[in-house]
Scaffold this active site. Sequence first.
Site, PDB file in Angstrom:
ATOM      1  N   GLU A 203      30.727  40.567  44.915  1.00 34.15           N
ATOM      2  CA  GLU A 203      30.774  39.397  45.798  1.00 34.15           C
ATOM      3  C   GLU A 203      31.357  38.185  45.083  1.00 34.15           C
ATOM      4  O   GLU A 203      30.978  37.885  43.956  1.00 34.15           O
ATOM      5  CB  GLU A 203      29.339  39.081  46.263  1.00 34.15           C
TER       6      GLU A 203
ATOM      7  N   TYR B  95      34.091  33.186  51.527  1.00 32.16           N
ATOM      8  CA  TYR B  95      33.205  34.264  51.074  1.00 32.16           C
ATOM      9  C   TYR B  95      33.978  35.570  51.081  1.00 32.16           C
ATOM     10  O   TYR B  95      34.685  35.875  52.039  1.00 32.16           O
ATOM     11  CB  TYR B  95      32.003  34.373  52.020  1.00 32.16           C
TER      12      TYR B  95
END
Length: 412
Positions: free
Chosen positions: A208, A120
Amino acid sequence: MKIHEYQARELLRTYGIPVPNGQVISAPSEAQAAFAAATAGMAKACAVVKAQVHAGGRGKAGFVKLVDSAAAATESATFMLTNRMKSPQTPPEGLEVKKLLVAQAAEIANRPGGGHEEFYLAITTDRKSRRNILIASREGGVEIEQVAHERPDAIFKEALHPVLGLQGFQAKNVAYKLGFKGKQVGQAAAIMQSLAKLFVEKDCTLAEINPLVLTPPTATHPDGQVLAIDAKFSFDENGLFRQKDVAALADPAEENQAELRAHKFGLSYVALDGNIGCLVNGAGLAMATMDIIKLNGGEPANFLDVGGSASEEAVTEAFSIILSDPSVKGVLVNIFGGIMKCDIIAQGIINAATKHKNPDGSTGFKVPLVVRLEGTNVDAGRKLLESARQQIPTMQAATDLTDAAKKVTASV
Ligand code: GDP
Ligand code: MN
């Protein structure tokens, strides 16, 4: 403002971040050709079909599917384009899917000790430290919210320098913490630095990549390759005036329709969950109105600021937007006539009452309406409303803000 994944991938590409190729389709009949294009040159043809909606959680909802034939791609496309996608990030009724991304599937390396090499990465603004920060984790994929909640130590954070951005040593440090080795470190660090650059240059509020993946070693890439296979961006709407290319990516079909309509008339409107519609001039007064409704036990259905100098037309539109929300059971008008004149608002109310179409075909206010007017031309405004009483039988006048909040909460 949000964009679709396929647009986000394009943006990543322009910043040199490696992303598998793919194309967008909007009908199952296009899936076959898209599958062929996505898998061209692959030893073992494998593609991924992904619903393009402004919400995550698609994988778990069955709206991200790995397919190894054109027939399977067509089948997945048919399913996704004919079913609404529901996930914890969508409204309860789900979202209609109008576009799909058919992309070359990335092979994801197995992680020693189990699982896959999914990471992530995100850049966002940390209000507490007043810095943009990089957030990174080895536990990427579909459970990141849970990881952040249960194991905060699995999340690494690094503040961006206000002028220099994310520096090389910081990015490398994080890459090591994430467990990257050899050539992977440079690849991962470059991705982090590019993402940080993109975040600042494009006025993002969130950039993101989830997941960032590591592919298994091959002859040409003995250390594997680090790739982005899903990305999500949010942009600061106040920056759109100087981000024309970003603004052009907006998809009106994904926006709240009432908010979109309000925007056209220069109204600031935010839909909320309550049942008391609010029409107020000035953002501060609108906030105060919502507070006082809550203080009196009510729940506002919206925030609506008609602005300092809204036209009669805009006010008419504002009413129509508020009344088009079926959960609205009462309306509170709170106007302080400073720049805005009370008689204009009064005329707007009367116009809305005569023009608003109810679902049963009739016109006029069906719900209780409480009006608090004060300021410039207030007497003319009150007189206008008084003369229109017969057209608006559900209307009550309030003497002040507390009285208005009490009357409207009592009436719903
Ligand atoms: P999200 O659920 O909306 O966040 O959609 P993602 O694109 O992140 O996909 C969810 C999960 O599907 C990922 O975490 C991966 O495990 C898997 N996935 C998505 N794309 C690929 C791919 O190209 N190859 C492989 N092997 N798995 C993928
Ligand atoms: Mn994802």
